[in-house]
Design an enzyme around this catalytic site. Structure first.
Site, short mmCIF file in Angstrom:
data_model
loop_
_atom_site.label_atom_id
_atom_site.label_comp_id
_atom_site.label_asym_id
_atom_site.label_seq_id
_atom_site.Cartn_x
_atom_site.Cartn_y
_atom_site.Cartn_z
N LYS A 27 -32.65 2.84 -62.82
CA LYS A 27 -31.46 2.06 -63.19
C LYS A 27 -31.56 0.63 -62.66
CE LYS A 27 -28.90 5.01 -65.51
NZ LYS A 27 -28.66 4.79 -66.96
N TYR A 77 -34.21 8.04 -59.96
CA TYR A 77 -33.14 7.64 -60.88
C TYR A 77 -32.58 6.28 -60.48
CZ TYR A 77 -28.45 7.74 -63.02
OH TYR A 77 -27.29 7.44 -63.71
N VAL A 95 -34.95 7.69 -77.63
CA VAL A 95 -35.02 6.28 -77.24
C VAL A 95 -36.35 5.93 -76.58
CG1 VAL A 95 -32.52 6.04 -77.03
CG2 VAL A 95 -33.87 6.68 -75.01
#
Length: 262
Positions: free
Chosen positions: A168, A164, A66
Site C-alpha cells: 500500500k 501488505y 487487475v
C-alpha cells in the site's frame, strides 16, 4: 449545481463486486457517472451493475484481473468504446486478491516470495497495471482522475501485515510520482487511506471475536466505531469531480481518527 456532479463522466471502479468497491460504484453513479463495474468474478460485477441500472443510472460489468495488463487494457478500451471517454479510474481492488489464503498468518520472516506475491500483486502491481493502461486515453483527452484506495497500514505501518503495508505504501509512492508526471495533462492522481471498514470480509471477523478485543481495537479510533463503505465514497466522489481539479499527489486519510496527518 452540485459540486459533486459527475456530469456523465465515465468511471471504472476495480474490485467493485462487493464491499467498499460496490458502494463507490453506487455513489459515483448516483452523482451522474457512467460506471464500469469491475470484479474478478463477473457475477458479482453484474449484480452491482444491475443495481445501478435499476436505480436509473448507467453501468456495465466487466470481468478483469487487475494484475493482468492485457486484460486491464481490454477493459479500458471497452470503457471508451461503450461510453466514449475514460474520465475516472478508482483502484479499489485490494487485500489478498480474489482468492485469499485460509492459512493462519505467519511472522513475515517465515514467509516466502509466494506469500508476498498475494499481497503485492493486487495492491501494488494491480494499481500500476491499471494506471498504465488508463493513462494513454486520459493523455489523449487532456483530462482525468486517478484515485487509489490504500490503507492506513501503508501510512503508519501495521504489525502482522508487513508486506501488505509495504504494498500500500508503494502504491501511494507510485501515485505521487504519477501526479508529477501527468499534471501537465490535467490528470490528477490521489490516494484515499482507510482504516478498518465493515465490509463483507471484515465484518464477520469482528463479529466473531470476543467483545473485549473489539473494545481494545476501537480505543485506537478517535471516533469510536469502525468505518462503513459509505464513509469512503464521499471523498472519492469529490476527487472524481471537477471540484478537485487543483488537488493532486496527496493521500487523504478517511479513518475515524486512527491516525492523524498534516
Amino acid at each position: 449545481m452540485s459540486i459533486l456532479d459527475l456530469n456523465s463522466k465515465a468511471a471504472i471502479v476495480t474490485g467493485a463486486g462487493q464491499g467498499i468497491g460496490r458502494q463507490l460504484a453506487l455513489t459515483l453513479a448516483a452523482h451522474g457517472a457512467k460506471v464500469v463495474v469491475n470484479d474478478y468474478f463477473l457475477e458479482r460485477a453484474t449484480q452491482v451493475a444491475r443495481e445501478i441500472v435499476d436505480a436509473g443510472g448507467q453501468a456495465i460489468a466487466v470481468q478483469a484481473d487487475v494484475t493482468d495488463l492485457n486484460g486491464v487494457r481490454a477493459m479500458m478500451r471497452r470503457t471508451v468504446d461503450e461510453f466514449g471517454t475514460l474520465d475516472v479510474l478508482v483502484n479499489n481492488a485490494g487485500n489478498e486478491g480474489a482468492n485469499p489464503s485460509s492459512a493462519p498468518p505467519k511472522p513475515f520472516w517465515e514467509t516466502s516470495p509466494e506469500d508476498w506475491q498475494r499481497w503485492l500483486g493486487v495492491n501494488l502491481f494491480g494499481v500500476i497495471a491499471c494506471v498504465t493502461a488508463a493513462t494513454p486515453f486520459m493523455v489523449k483527452q487532456q483530462s482525468g482522475r486517478l484515485i487509489t484506495i490504500i490503507s492506513d497500514a501503508g501510512r503508519v505501518g501495521e504489525s502482522g501485515i508487513e508486506v501488505y503495508s509495504g504494498g500500500k505504501a508503494g502504491a501511494a509512492g507510485f501515485m505521487r510520482a504519477v501526479a508529477r508526471t501527468l499534471g501537465r495533462y490535467n490528470i490528477t492522481a490521489n490516494c484515499v487511506a482507510i482504516a478498518a471498514t465493515l465490509t463483507p470480509t471484515i465484518a464477520p471477523v469482528i463479529e466473531a471475536q470476543p467483545p473485549e478485543t473489539t473494545k481494545r481495537q476501537l480505543e485506537r479510533y478517535v471516533i469510536r466505531r469502525f468505518g462503513r463503505p459509505e464513509d469512503i465514497s464521499g471523498l472519492v466522489t469529490l476527487l472524481a469531480s471537477d471540484s478537485s481539479s487543483w488537488m493532486t499527489g496527496q493521500t487523504y486519510p478517511v479513518n475515524g481518527g486512527f491516525s492523524f496527518a498534516m
